[in-house]
Design a protein around this motif. Structure first.
Motif, PDB file in Angstrom:
ATOM      1  N   LYS A 190       0.830  -1.211   0.000  1.00  0.00           N
ATOM      2  CA  LYS A 190       0.000   0.000   0.000  1.00  0.00           C
ATOM      3  C   LYS A 190       0.857   1.251   0.000  1.00  0.00           C
ATOM      4  O   LYS A 190       0.540   2.243  -0.668  1.00  0.00           O
ATOM      5  CB  LYS A 190      -0.924  -0.001   1.218  1.00  0.00           C
ATOM      6  CG  LYS A 190      -2.120  -0.938   1.111  1.00  0.00           C
ATOM      7  CD  LYS A 190      -2.990  -0.815   2.359  1.00  0.00           C
ATOM      8  CE  LYS A 190      -4.240  -1.655   2.267  1.00  0.00           C
ATOM      9  NZ  LYS A 190      -5.073  -1.546   3.500  1.00  0.00           N
ATOM     10  N   SER A 191       1.956   1.217   0.750  1.00  0.00           N
ATOM     11  CA  SER A 191       2.844   2.386   0.837  1.00  0.00           C
ATOM     12  C   SER A 191       3.502   2.702  -0.506  1.00  0.00           C
ATOM     13  O   SER A 191       3.982   3.810  -0.720  1.00  0.00           O
ATOM     14  CB  SER A 191       3.922   2.156   1.902  1.00  0.00           C
ATOM     15  OG  SER A 191       4.853   1.165   1.485  1.00  0.00           O
ATOM     16  N   LEU A 192       3.506   1.718  -1.402  1.00  0.00           N
ATOM     17  CA  LEU A 192       4.142   1.893  -2.713  1.00  0.00           C
ATOM     18  C   LEU A 192       3.134   2.241  -3.806  1.00  0.00           C
ATOM     19  O   LEU A 192       3.518   2.430  -4.962  1.00  0.00           O
ATOM     20  CB  LEU A 192       4.893   0.616  -3.100  1.00  0.00           C
ATOM     21  CG  LEU A 192       6.067   0.244  -2.197  1.00  0.00           C
ATOM     22  CD1 LEU A 192       6.597  -1.144  -2.542  1.00  0.00           C
ATOM     23  CD2 LEU A 192       7.198   1.271  -2.320  1.00  0.00           C
ATOM     24  N   GLY A 193       1.841   2.308  -3.439  1.00  0.00           N
ATOM     25  CA  GLY A 193       0.837   2.710  -4.425  1.00  0.00           C
ATOM     26  C   GLY A 193      -0.148   1.625  -4.819  1.00  0.00           C
ATOM     27  O   GLY A 193      -1.031   1.856  -5.660  1.00  0.00           O
ATOM     28  N   PHE A 194      -0.019   0.430  -4.255  1.00  0.00           N
ATOM     29  CA  PHE A 194      -0.973  -0.641  -4.525  1.00  0.00           C
ATOM     30  C   PHE A 194      -2.142  -0.519  -3.545  1.00  0.00           C
ATOM     31  O   PHE A 194      -2.011   0.059  -2.471  1.00  0.00           O
ATOM     32  CB  PHE A 194      -0.329  -2.018  -4.319  1.00  0.00           C
ATOM     33  CG  PHE A 194       0.839  -2.305  -5.232  1.00  0.00           C
ATOM     34  CD1 PHE A 194       0.675  -3.017  -6.409  1.00  0.00           C
ATOM     35  CD2 PHE A 194       2.124  -1.865  -4.898  1.00  0.00           C
ATOM     36  CE1 PHE A 194       1.748  -3.290  -7.236  1.00  0.00           C
ATOM     37  CE2 PHE A 194       3.212  -2.130  -5.721  1.00  0.00           C
ATOM     38  CZ  PHE A 194       3.019  -2.846  -6.898  1.00  0.00           C
TER      39      PHE A 194
END
Length: 445
Positions: free
Chosen positions: A250-254
């Motif tokens: 999530k922190s990477l954009g997923f």
């Protein structure tokens, strides 16, 4: 005193130098011996078992031997128990370590025991061992007997009711759980691998049931190998660990749905540490991709997570060394991500063939990077020879047809497009001769 100190110092330096030389010599010697053993192993597997060179090379990465005495004894032992050459080849393909076992002291007693079991015909015995050769790695007559009976029942599609005969503990758990997977529809080959392996997913009761339930709820088909892969991953990870991994994504954009979609495509995507996932994300950005492009790439191809940084760096260097720009390399990755995984030799060979021999520009390769997955012998050379023949006869006068129109289609479409459409029967026969001659030569190699 100074002279004494100097001599001691020189002696110490000499010892260090000798040590370095010896270490280097030992490393070279070890590497030479390893290559020699691997070459011998490949030759033996090809000549004695009829393996293809490619298969033999693959097996030689798992087992290496530099003399034939022990392997010959193992093969002779199998033949003496009625195994056919085809069965022996299958056994060694699945469990090559058997070639390293002592035929008389290790394998013979197990084969003798299994062959003598009540009600076991020779054909049944050889079929069971061929189906699950790793059975021969188990120790103890009682354990062998239980495994053998269970495997025989599954092969014969009978009910597996051995609970009253089973020893207590791990083996009972494994057979009970494998039986449950069988009832779900997991194929025999996958069942047997789980049964005889030392992996955990078929051990215990509550953890196993909970893991199976989660995998089924995620929509995995029990008839596929992905179901078993997912079971391995889910069994090993706690709910807390899974949540932590999802948070990294999530922190990477997923989003969470992306993570589970990747898991369904490739279950091992959840096994990697947060550090490894983040590192891969940054490496792909260095290749010229934007954040959102990396997300799209990994969503489509989560297998990228297993590619090492070294391989990616080498791939970048290879493409840039051939004249591709960094932007073109990034474009190829977006269009066909697996092109990163091809060896430098493959990339150079195919690029040089298309650019130097066929006069297509690098931009043609960029537009269709799938060319790196095409066989030179079976597809590229036969088709390109036909195109060159048409050019030499003036039948292609303007610019070359696109790489995609020549190489991306099926043989049937290619022949209709460039060969059979001509009215001159002699020309058609000549072009077919060019195509077929090179094509058949490629198939034989």
């Amino acid at each position: 005193m100074y002279s004494l100190i100097l001599n001691v110092k020189r002696s110490t330096e000499l010892q260090k130098l000798c040590s370095l030389v010896y270490s280097a010599f030992s490393s070279v010697s070890a590497a030479t011996l390893s290559r020699k053993g691997q070459n011998f192993t490949v030759s033996y597997l090809v000549n004695s078992l009829g393996f293809t060179t490619k298969l033999a090379e693959s097996i030689s990465k798992k087992v290496i031997f530099d003399e034939n005495t022990n392997p010959d004894s193992v093969l002779t032992l199998f033949k003496s128990y009625g195994f056919t050459e085809s069965q022996i080849s299958n056994i060694i393909t699945d469990h090559p370590n058997l070639l390293l076992q002592d035929a008389e002291s290790s394998l013979a007693p197990k084969l003798k025991f299994l062959h003598s079991m009540k009600g076991a015909s020779t054909s049944e015995f050889t079929e069971i061992v061929t189906t699950v050769p790793k059975l021969l790695s188990k120790k103890g007559d009682k354990t062998l007997s239980v495994y053998y009976d269970f495997i025989r029942d599954v092969i014969q599609d009978d009910k597996c009711n051995h609970s009253s005969l089973l020893p207590q503990g791990n083996l009972e758990n494994k057979i009970r759980n494998v039986t449950a997977l069988r009832e779900l529809g997991v194929p025999r080959k996958l069942l047997f691998h789980l049964l005889v392996s030392s992996y955990q997913p078929v051990c215990g009761r509550e953890r196993f049931q909970e893991s199976v339930k989660k995998v089924v709820e995620k929509g995995f088909d029990p008839r596929t190998s992905k179901f078993v892969q997912a079971l391995h991953v889910v069994y090993q990870l706690s709910d807390k660990t899974v949540e932590e991994k999802i948070d990294v994504y999530k922190s990477l954009g997923f989003n969470e749905e992306d993570v589970w979609d990747m898991f369904k495509k490739w279950p091992n995507s959840l096994k990697f540490s947060g550090k490894k996932v983040t590192q891969m994300f940054e490496i792909l950005k260095k290749c010229g991709l934007l954040d959102e492009e990396v997300v799209v790439l990994l969503k489509k191809n989560p297998q990228f997570l297993r590619v090492s940084e070294e391989n990616i760096v080498n791939s970048v260097e290879t493409f840039l060394g051939l004249g591709f720009s960094k932007g073109e390399f990034a474009l190829m990755i977006k269009r066909y991500p697996v092109c990163i995984g091809f060896s430098a030799e493959t990339v150079k060979k195919k690029t040089e063939f298309l650019v130097e021999e066929m006069s297509w520009g690098l931009d043609a390769v960029v537009s269709h990077p799938q060319v790196f997955s095409y066989s030179m012998e079976k597809r590229m050379v036969p088709r390109c020879n036909v195109i060159k023949a048409l050019i030499s006869r003036g039948l292609i006068k303007s610019e070359l047809p696109s790489v995609c129109s020549v190489l991306a289609c099926t043989d049937k479409v290619f022949l209709r497009r460039y060969v059979s459409k001509h009215d001159d029967k002699e020309l058609v026969a000549e072009l077919m001769g060019i195509f077929t001659r090179v094509h058949k030569a490629g198939l034989k190699q």
